[in-house]
Design an enzyme around this catalytic site. Structure first.
Site, PDB file in Angstrom:
ATOM      1  N   SER A 251       0.830  -1.197   0.000  1.00  0.00           N
ATOM      2  CA  SER A 251       0.000   0.000   0.000  1.00  0.00           C
ATOM      3  C   SER A 251       0.863   1.244   0.000  1.00  0.00           C
ATOM      4  O   SER A 251       1.870   1.313   0.708  1.00  0.00           O
ATOM      5  CB  SER A 251      -0.913  -0.003   1.233  1.00  0.00           C
ATOM      6  N   LYS A 252       0.457   2.244  -0.809  1.00  0.00           N
ATOM      7  CA  LYS A 252       1.120   3.543  -0.762  1.00  0.00           C
ATOM      8  C   LYS A 252       0.953   4.159   0.622  1.00  0.00           C
ATOM      9  O   LYS A 252       1.859   4.775   1.170  1.00  0.00           O
ATOM     10  CB  LYS A 252       0.530   4.483  -1.813  1.00  0.00           C
ATOM     11  N   ARG A 253      -0.234   3.974   1.177  1.00  0.00           N
ATOM     12  CA  ARG A 253      -0.567   4.587   2.467  1.00  0.00           C
ATOM     13  C   ARG A 253       0.325   4.054   3.582  1.00  0.00           C
ATOM     14  O   ARG A 253       0.687   4.768   4.507  1.00  0.00           O
ATOM     15  CB  ARG A 253      -2.034   4.323   2.795  1.00  0.00           C
TER      16      ARG A 253
END
Length: 315
Positions: A251-253
Site C-alpha cells: 500500500s502507498k498509504r
C-alpha cells in the site's frame, strides 16, 4: 489477428510501490509479446487526491524502468485527452444514454446505511446494494434532493455475467445477488470508476486489460456496461497480488517500498530483474532490461495465487 493494444491506467495518488510496478511490467510484456501497443491513461478522477505532479513522476518512473508507452499521458495522441480529469464531457454523453433508457436512478443512502449489519455483504465485506432508492416517487426524490445531492446508480436487472479471464480462467457473477445496482456517478458529480474505465478503454481502442486480481470482481459490472452501451469489450488478465513478506497487501498509504526508495539502491535493470524473479519469469533475481523479457514472456509462468515477496529481495 490484429495486434494487441494494452494499457497502463495508474491512479497517481503517490509514488508507485512494488505491486504497481509488477502490474505495469506484466501489462507491458503481455502487449509487447505479440508486437502490440501500450496506451498510458492517467486515472485521476479524484483530482484532489491525484495532483498532476504525481502523474509526471509516474511517467518518469515508467521511462526509467524502460516501460515506454506508444500513446497517451503527457505525450498525447489520437484518442485523448488521456487524463480522466479532462474527460468529464465524454462520460456525460454515455451517462445520458443510460439515463434516457431509464437505467439510472438517484440514490440518497448514506455510507452507514450501505454498510449496515443487516445488509447483505460480499465475501470481501463490500455491501450488496438493497435497492432502497430504486422506486422512489418523483416527489420523494425532490424532497431528498433538497437535503443532499444523490449518487446515481445503474439498474442491473436479472443478469448473470460470465467470462474467461486470460490468466485465472472462468469467472461468473449474478449481478443482483453479488453486486446489486451500482454507482456510476457520485454525489459530488464525479463519474465513478466503473463507467469511466469502460468508456475510456473502448474509445482508446484497448483490446487487452492487465490488472490486479483485486479488480476481478469489477469485471462483470464493466462487461454489463459494455453490453448496454454497445461498446467492444477487451480481454482481461488478472494477475496475483504481490504481498509483503509478512503477508500484508502492499500500500502507498502504509509506506511500502516505493520506486523513489528503490532508485537510491538499485539500477532499473536490477529492479526489473527482481520483479521478474518474484513473478517466476526468471529463475534467479539477475539484472535484466524489460525489453529482454519480451520473447520469453508467458502467462503460464506467472502464479495464479498471490505472490509473497521473498524476504531480503529489495533490502
Amino acid at each position: 489477428m490484429a495486434a494487441v493494444t494494452g494499457r497502463f491506467a495508474p491512479s497517481p495518488s503517490g509514488r508507485m510501490h512494488l505491486g504497481n510496478l509488477l502490474c505495469s511490467l506484466l501489462a507491458w510484456l503481455s502487449a509487447k509479446q505479440d508486437g502490440g501497443r501500450v496506451v498510458l491513461r492517467i486515472e485521476d478522477l479524484d483530482a484532489e487526491r491525484c495532483p498532476r505532479k504525481f502523474a509526471d513522476l509516474l511517467e518518469a518512473d515508467l521511462r526509467w524502468l524502460g516501460l515506454v508507452w506508444d500513446e497517451g499521458g503527457s505525450d498525447g495522441g489520437p484518442n485523448g485527452p488521456y487524463y480522466q480529469s479532462e474527460r468529464s464531457e465524454i462520460y456525460e454523453t454515455y451517462f445520458k444514454r443510460l439515463t434516457e433508457r431509464g437505467l439510472i436512478y438517484p440514490c440518497f443512502c448514506s455510507r452507514s446505511q450501505l454498510h449496515a449489519a443487516s445488509a447483505p455483504h460480499r465475501s470481501d465485506g463490500t455491501p450488496v446494494y438493497s435497492g432502497a432508492c430504486r422506486d422512489l416517487s418523483p416527489e420523494e426524490v425532490r424532497r431528498r434532493s433538497a437535503q443532499r445531492p444523490p449518487a446515481w446508480r445503474l439498474r442491473v436487472g436479472e443478469e448473470t455475467v460470465s467470462f474467461t479471464d486470460g490468466h485465472l480462467g472462468r469467472y461468473e457473477e449474478s449481478l443482483p445477488e453479488d453486486c446489486g445496482d451500482f454507482v456510476v456517478r457520485r454525489g459530488d458529480g464525479v463519474f465513478a470508476y466503473q463507467l469511466a474505465v469502460v468508456v475510456d478503454d473502448a474509445l482508446m481502442g484497448v483490446t487487452q486489460v492487465v490488472r490486479g486480481a483485486d479488480l476481478l470482481q469489477s469485471t462483470p459490472r464493466q462487461l454489463y456496461l459494455y453490453k448496454l452501451l454497445g461498446l467492444p469489450a477487451p480481454e482481461f488478465y488478472h494477475l496475483p497480488l504481490l504481498l509483503a513478506p509478512d503477508g500484508r497487501r502492499l500500500s502507498k498509504r502504509d509506506g511500502d517500498v516505493s520506486l523513489e526508495t528503490l532508485q537510491s539502491r538499485f539500477t532499473a535493470q536490477e529492479v526489473v530483474g527482481r520483479l521478474a524473479y518474484a513473478a517466476h519469469l526468471l529463475e534467479k533475481p539477475e539484472p535484466v532490461a524489460a525489453a529482454e523479457l519480451v520473447k520469453s514472456f508467458s502467462w503460464e509462468k506467472v502464479p495464479k495465487e498471490d505472490i509473497l515477496l521473498p524476504r531480503g529481495l529489495f533490502d
